[in-house]
Structures are given as structure tokens and as C-alpha cells.
Write a protein that holds these residues in place. Structure first.
Motif, PDB file in Angstrom:
ATOM      1  N   UNK A 299      24.511   0.824  86.470  1.00 38.93           N
ATOM      2  CA  UNK A 299      25.134   1.845  88.014  1.00 38.93           C
ATOM      3  C   UNK A 299      26.236   1.277  88.560  1.00 38.93           C
ATOM      4  N   UNK A 300      26.797   0.368  88.804  1.00 36.79           N
ATOM      5  CA  UNK A 300      28.117   0.353  90.507  1.00 36.79           C
ATOM      6  C   UNK A 300      29.540   0.876  89.474  1.00 36.79           C
ATOM      7  N   UNK A 301      29.605   0.617  88.233  1.00 37.23           N
ATOM      8  CA  UNK A 301      30.427   1.264  87.413  1.00 37.23           C
ATOM      9  C   UNK A 301      29.673   3.093  86.621  1.00 37.23           C
ATOM     10  N   UNK A 302      28.669   2.974  86.291  1.00 37.40           N
ATOM     11  CA  UNK A 302      28.444   3.888  85.911  1.00 37.40           C
ATOM     12  C   UNK A 302      28.175   5.424  86.725  1.00 37.40           C
ATOM     13  N   UNK A 303      27.870   5.326  88.276  1.00 36.42           N
ATOM     14  CA  UNK A 303      26.800   6.493  88.859  1.00 36.42           C
ATOM     15  C   UNK A 303      27.978   7.438  89.111  1.00 36.42           C
ATOM     16  N   UNK A 304      30.041   7.064  88.660  1.00 33.28           N
ATOM     17  CA  UNK A 304      30.557   7.938  88.753  1.00 33.28           C
ATOM     18  C   UNK A 304      30.737   9.350  88.053  1.00 33.28           C
ATOM     19  N   UNK A 423      32.810  -2.593  79.553  1.00 36.91           N
ATOM     20  CA  UNK A 423      33.139  -2.334  78.371  1.00 36.91           C
ATOM     21  C   UNK A 423      32.792  -0.911  78.526  1.00 36.91           C
ATOM     22  N   UNK A 424      30.987  -0.921  79.143  1.00 41.31           N
ATOM     23  CA  UNK A 424      30.445   0.729  79.014  1.00 41.31           C
ATOM     24  C   UNK A 424      31.695   1.676  79.885  1.00 41.31           C
ATOM     25  N   UNK A 425      32.690   1.518  80.359  1.00 41.86           N
ATOM     26  CA  UNK A 425      32.874   2.129  80.975  1.00 41.86           C
ATOM     27  C   UNK A 425      34.403   2.496  80.405  1.00 41.86           C
ATOM     28  N   UNK A 426      34.411   1.533  79.579  1.00 42.42           N
ATOM     29  CA  UNK A 426      35.798   2.061  79.018  1.00 42.42           C
ATOM     30  C   UNK A 426      35.708   3.369  77.718  1.00 42.42           C
ATOM     31  N   UNK A 427      34.188   2.812  77.248  1.00 42.10           N
ATOM     32  CA  UNK A 427      33.689   3.950  75.880  1.00 42.10           C
ATOM     33  C   UNK A 427      33.283   5.418  76.916  1.00 42.10           C
ATOM     34  N   UNK A 428      32.602   5.876  78.001  1.00 38.55           N
ATOM     35  CA  UNK A 428      33.124   6.786  78.745  1.00 38.55           C
ATOM     36  C   UNK A 428      33.883   7.988  78.825  1.00 38.55           C
ATOM     37  N   UNK A 429      35.372   6.747  79.259  1.00 45.90           N
ATOM     38  CA  UNK A 429      36.822   7.821  79.470  1.00 45.90           C
ATOM     39  C   UNK A 429      37.200   7.835  78.613  1.00 45.90           C
ATOM     40  N   UNK A 436      24.698  15.629  81.459  1.00 44.30           N
ATOM     41  CA  UNK A 436      24.331  14.623  82.299  1.00 44.30           C
ATOM     42  C   UNK A 436      23.332  13.752  81.196  1.00 44.30           C
ATOM     43  N   UNK A 437      23.028  14.961  79.843  1.00 46.72           N
ATOM     44  CA  UNK A 437      21.991  13.312  79.127  1.00 46.72           C
ATOM     45  C   UNK A 437      23.337  13.036  78.118  1.00 46.72           C
ATOM     46  N   UNK A 438      24.128  13.604  77.506  1.00 51.31           N
ATOM     47  CA  UNK A 438      25.240  13.019  76.864  1.00 51.31           C
ATOM     48  C   UNK A 438      25.550  11.346  77.342  1.00 51.31           C
ATOM     49  N   UNK A 439      26.124  12.185  78.774  1.00 51.75           N
ATOM     50  CA  UNK A 439      27.044  10.718  79.165  1.00 51.75           C
ATOM     51  C   UNK A 439      26.070   9.723  79.524  1.00 51.75           C
ATOM     52  N   UNK A 440      24.758   9.860  79.731  1.00 53.23           N
ATOM     53  CA  UNK A 440      23.524   8.782  80.732  1.00 53.23           C
ATOM     54  C   UNK A 440      23.164   7.804  78.377  1.00 53.23           C
ATOM     55  N   UNK A 441      22.549   9.103  77.254  1.00 47.05           N
ATOM     56  CA  UNK A 441      22.239   8.210  76.545  1.00 47.05           C
ATOM     57  C   UNK A 441      24.567   7.318  75.652  1.00 47.05           C
ATOM     58  N   UNK A 442      25.316   7.472  75.950  1.00 41.55           N
ATOM     59  CA  UNK A 442      25.899   6.744  75.686  1.00 41.55           C
ATOM     60  C   UNK A 442      26.497   5.515  76.377  1.00 41.55           C
ATOM     61  N   UNK A 443      26.271   5.758  77.883  1.00 39.51           N
ATOM     62  CA  UNK A 443      25.589   4.491  78.754  1.00 39.51           C
ATOM     63  C   UNK A 443      25.305   3.753  78.427  1.00 39.51           C
ATOM     64  N   UNK A 444      23.630   4.348  78.156  1.00 36.66           N
ATOM     65  CA  UNK A 444      22.912   3.181  77.918  1.00 36.66           C
ATOM     66  C   UNK A 444      23.168   3.038  76.512  1.00 36.66           C
ATOM     67  N   UNK A 445      23.384   3.355  75.615  1.00 41.85           N
ATOM     68  CA  UNK A 445      24.030   3.023  74.254  1.00 41.85           C
ATOM     69  C   UNK A 445      24.691   2.159  74.553  1.00 41.85           C
ATOM     70  N   UNK A 446      26.273   2.296  74.834  1.00 37.93           N
ATOM     71  CA  UNK A 446      27.106   0.970  75.422  1.00 37.93           C
ATOM     72  C   UNK A 446      27.083  -0.125  75.266  1.00 37.93           C
ATOM     73  N   UNK A 451      25.477  -6.106  76.260  1.00 36.66           N
ATOM     74  CA  UNK A 451      24.856  -6.921  76.799  1.00 36.66           C
ATOM     75  C   UNK A 451      24.102  -8.044  75.579  1.00 36.66           C
ATOM     76  N   UNK A 452      24.046  -7.151  74.443  1.00 35.22           N
ATOM     77  CA  UNK A 452      23.051  -8.811  73.355  1.00 35.22           C
ATOM     78  C   UNK A 452      23.990  -9.121  72.985  1.00 35.22           C
ATOM     79  N   UNK A 453      25.341  -8.568  72.224  1.00 31.94           N
ATOM     80  CA  UNK A 453      26.697  -8.980  72.380  1.00 31.94           C
ATOM     81  C   UNK A 453      27.538 -10.390  72.840  1.00 31.94           C
ATOM     82  N   UNK A 454      28.011  -9.654  74.268  1.00 28.87           N
ATOM     83  CA  UNK A 454      28.400 -10.920  75.168  1.00 28.87           C
ATOM     84  C   UNK A 454      27.541 -11.837  75.821  1.00 28.87           C
TER      85      UNK A 454
END
Length: 469
Positions: A299-304, A423-429, A436-446, A451-454
Motif C-alpha cells: 500500500x505504501x509503495x503502490x498507492x501512488x 521490488x514491486x515498485x520497480x516492476x511497476x516503474x 487501474x485493473x492492469x496496475x493492480x494485477x501486476x502489483x499483486x502478482x509481483x 514476498x515468497x522468494x525473499x
């Protein structure tokens, strides 16, 4: 030691119920704003915010004092029943005084006279909140069951709003139904607590002692609420009812996020009130900070990236025209959760209340000064940024004081939680999704992938500990 099974159940149930609880209010806000219009919606939300601002004068810190006291009573039903009765009596006295003061204020102050009927109707919240027993459930580690009551209350509120609120003339009805869900929750918690620990006859001597010992806790609650609610007062003062309506929509989203994070804090607080060793405090706090950082990071990184489209979708185009408003509010929410984690779980549990009061007082001063200064220059976003500065200052001072108790801060756990969102933020950039929908889907997936990896080692360690326990 960490009771991992009970803690896990409490955290999972708390977050699950809070997600449900906050989906319901967001649906209420989405529906009400379109039905009431910006001005009537702002009128209702300002009244709700004013009542919530005054609520600490009734609660008076009895919740935190009571939770800590019950943890020391070793499940003595009679003494717990006595404590409950005394606190309910004190709260009822506070409620009557508040209602009388509110009536006088809205009668004799011209600028608040239009709110008199609304305030008087909403003042029932003081009476019903006198019977709230969440603090008892926290102290006896029965927090999971109260989450069910909260869910039922929120669903009831949503249902009634959808059925009864139809046009701008229903603003007062909407405000009453919004706070009415809390009345249902408070009564359910009271009856459930009464089954566990029946009420005893109150004692005047005990009541005087509780009042005296709760004064510092009341200062904490009052200052914290001032920091949380002063922004709405400033917005109404400088931008009017329409500005308050635009501001309180995104503010409710941020408040919803805070309540979800607060479910984690309350789960850990219910365990930490009975802990004594420094190592146990460190372990609990580290796990709690990791959970909070993991939850709030996206939320902190993705809301923008989605702020404008999200506000336009939920509330209307006029809400999306104020840039960075929701982003600053989410950041402010994260600072508030950190403040609760270090202040409530460490300073207050260890009776370092004076240190916490000093930190909150610093935050209140900075919030008020910068809020007034920045609203004149940047409007609504300026107020939100001023609140961020206040919370960040209070959090910095609280962490400094808590470090003297802990010796070691959970910085690494915070990094584990926030890194996937970064890292999700870097993917979005880099990928720059549109809409809205593509951004949310990419953000959630990345985010989920990183999260699982790290955190794979953390999950494995936690799994092994829970298996041993």
C-alpha cells in the motif's frame, strides 16, 4: 514464550474479520457518497469525526489501564468483575458530562449550530461505548471471538445503509447507522464478557483509585486521537464542508488500512501484557513489525500508481483532482501503526508512559503547526503531509525511547517486510501498466512473488518453531 497457535489464530482471524469489516465500510462510503452528494456526505462525515475526536474523553485511558491490570489479576473472576463494574460506572459519568458539554457547545457557538441535531443524535455513541469490553478480551487472550462480533456489526450497518439511505436528506440517518454498528459491537462484547466474568458491585474507593491511575493513560489516548482527527477539523475550517467531504473519503480508506494493521498490534499486545523477559519482548516485537511491514508495504509503495484512478472509481472525478492525498494518508497510517507498535507494546506495557506522552505531544504540536501552515499553501494535500510530519516525529521519538528498553531494534524484520513491496515498485516503474485493473494485477502478482522468494527462510523458521510448539 510465544504461544504461536493462539497468536496465529488471533492474527489470522483478526485480519480476516478486519478485511471483511473494511470492505463493508468502503462499500458504505461508495454508496453513500453517490446517494448523498459531496456536501451532505461531508456534513455527515464531519459529525462522525467530531464524535470520534471526543470519544477519548469518555474512554479516558481506562481500556489500556484495565488490560494491564487484568493481566496481573491471574484470572481472578471476582476482581475482574469488580474492575469492569468500576470502569463502566466511570465511563457513564464521562458520557453524561460529554453529552451536556456537546449540547452547550453546539447551542452557543454559531459556526457549529447547524450540527447540533446531528451531534445530539450521534452522542448515543458515548453511552454505548461505556459498555465496550474489548479491553477485557485482550487481557484474557480471547481476542479472536470478539472479531466475530465486529464482523456482524459491520455487516448489519452495511445492510441498513443500503436499504434506508436514498438521498441527501438522509445524511443524519447515514451518520447514525455508521456509528450504530459500534453500539451493536459494544453490547455484544459486554454480554460475552459478562458470561466469562460476571459484574460485581462497584466501589467508590476503587473508582477513585482507577480514575487517578488512568489519568496518564487518558493523556496518551487523547493525544493520539488529536493527531488522528485534527486534520478533519483543519480541513473543515479552511476548506468548508465540500473540502471535508472530499478529504474524508480517502481518509476512510486509510483508516480502514489502520484497523487491519491494528488487528495485528492488538493480537501481539494481548500476549505482551503478560511477558516479563526482554528476549520475549524482542521476539514478539520482531514478529509483529515483520507482519506490519509485509501488510502495509504494497500500500505504501503502490498507492501512488493507482491513487487517481482508484478515487475516481470509488467516489467520483472531483475526489481524484487532489494529487497525492491518499498517498500521504497511507504513509501517515504506516507511521501510526509503528507508533502503536512501539508505544503501546513496549513503552506502555513497561510503564514508561511519560516517555510516550512526550513523543505524542511532540507529534501533536508538529501536526497542528504544519497542518495549519501547509493547508494554506497546498490545500488538502498539505494537511495530509503535515499529519505525516507529526506522526513521523512522534514515531522517531518513541523508537528512541523504546530502544533503551529493548537494546536492539527489529530493523531487519522491517526490511524483510518492506523489500518485496519495493521490488514491486520497480516492476511497476519499468513495465508502466496503463489503467487501474492492469496496475493492480501486476502489483499483486509481483509483490506476492517477491514476498515468497525473499521471506522463504523466515517462513521455514516460523514453521519449524510452530511445529515444535
Amino acid at each position: 514464550m510465544i504461544h504461536k497457535k493462539r497468536l496465529s489464530i488471533t492474527v489470522v482471524s483478526g485480519i480476516s474479520i478486519e478485511v471483511l469489516n473494511k470492505i463493508a465500510p468502503l462499500l458504505v462510503i461508495f454508496y453513500a457518497q453517490h446517494r448523498l452528494g459531496v456536501e451532505s456526505f461531508g456534513f455527515a462525515m464531519f459529525g462522525i469525526s467530531m464524535v470520534e475526536l471526543l470519544l477519548p474523553a469518555m474512554l479516558f485511558g481506562y481500556n489500556h489501564f484495565g488490560s494491564i491490570q487484568i493481566a496481573r489479576l491471574d484470572h481472578n473472576k471476582k476482581k475482574i468483575g469488580q474492575l469492569k463494574s468500576d470502569i463502566v460506572c466511570l465511563r457513564l459519568v464521562h458520557s453524561i458530562i460529554l453529552i451536556m458539554a456537546l449540547f452547550g457547545f453546539t447551542t452557543f457557538v454559531d459556526s457549529y449550530r447547524p450540527y447540533r441535531l446531528l451531534m445530539m443524535i450521534l452522542s448515543f455513541a458515548f453511552i454505548f461505548s461505556s459498555f465496550e469490553m474489548l479491553w477485557v478480551h485482550i487481557a484474557v487472550q480471547k481476542l479472536a471471538r470478539i472479531n466475530i462480533f465486529i464482523g456482524l456489526g459491520r455487516i448489519l450497518s452495511l445492510s441498513l445503509v443500503l436499504i434506508l439511505v436514498k438521498n441527501p436528506e438522509d445524511a443524519i440517518l447515514f451518520a447514525g447507522l455508521t456509528l450504530g454498528s459500534n453500539a451493536v459491537i459494544n453490547l455484544l462484547s459486554f454480554f460475552d464478557s459478562h458470561l466469562m466474568h460476571p459484574m460485581e458491585r462497584p466501589s467508590w474507593q476503587r473508582i477513585k483509585n482507577i480514575f487517578r491511575k488512568s489519568i496518564k493513560f487518558a493523556c496518551v489516548l487523547g493525544l493520539a486521537t488529536f493527531m488522528d482527527r485534527i486534520d478533519v477539523v483543519l480541513v473543515e475550517r479552511f476548506s468548508g464542508i465540500t473540502g471535508a467531504g472530499i478529504y474524508t473519503g480517502p481518509a476512510r480508506i486509510a483508516h480502514s488500512l489502520f484497523q487491519i494493521g491494528n488487528a495485528i498490534i492488538m493480537a501481539f499486545f494481548s500476549e505482551m501484557v503478560v511477558l516479563k523477559g526482554k528476549s520475549y519482548l524482542q521476539e514478539h516485537l520482531k514478529l509483529g513489525i515483520w507482519a506490519l511491514s509485509s501488510l502495509m508495504g504494497p500500500f505504501i509503495f503502490g498507492v501512488w500508481f493507482v491513487e487517481s484512478d482508484l478515487l475516481s472509481f470509488l467516489f467520483g472525478k472531483e475526489f481524484s483532482e487532489v494529487s497525492n492525498l491518499l498517498g500521504f494518508m497511507v504513509l501517515n497510517t504506516f507511521f501510526g501503526l509503528g507508533l502503536a507498535a512501539f508505544g503501546l507494546q513496549i513503552l506502555m506495557v513497561k510503564q514508561r508512559i511519560d516517555d510516550f506522552i512526550f513523543a505524542l505531544l511532540l507529534g501533536c504540536l508538529i501536526s497542528a503547526i504544519f497542518g495549519v501552515f501547509l493547508v494554506k499553501i497546498f490545500g488538502l494535500s498539505g494537511v495530509a503531509f503535515g499529519m505525516c510530519l507529526g506522526k513521523a516525529s512522534a514515531l522517531t521519538m518513541t523508537i528512541y525511547k523504546a530502544k533503551k528498553i529493548l537494546g536492539k531494534l527489529p530493523g531487519r524484520a522491517c526490511l524483510y517486510g518492506l523489500s518485496p513491496a519495493f521490488l514491486m515498485t520497480l516492476c511497476l516503474i519499468l513495465l508502466r501498466p496503463q489503467g487501474l485493473v492492469p496496475t493492480l494485477l501486476l502489483g499483486l502478482t509481483s509483490f506476492a512473488s517477491f514476498f515468497i522468494l525473499l521471506n522463504r527462510k523466515w517462513f521455514r523458521k516460523l514453521y519449524l518453531k510452530m511445529k515444535q510448539n
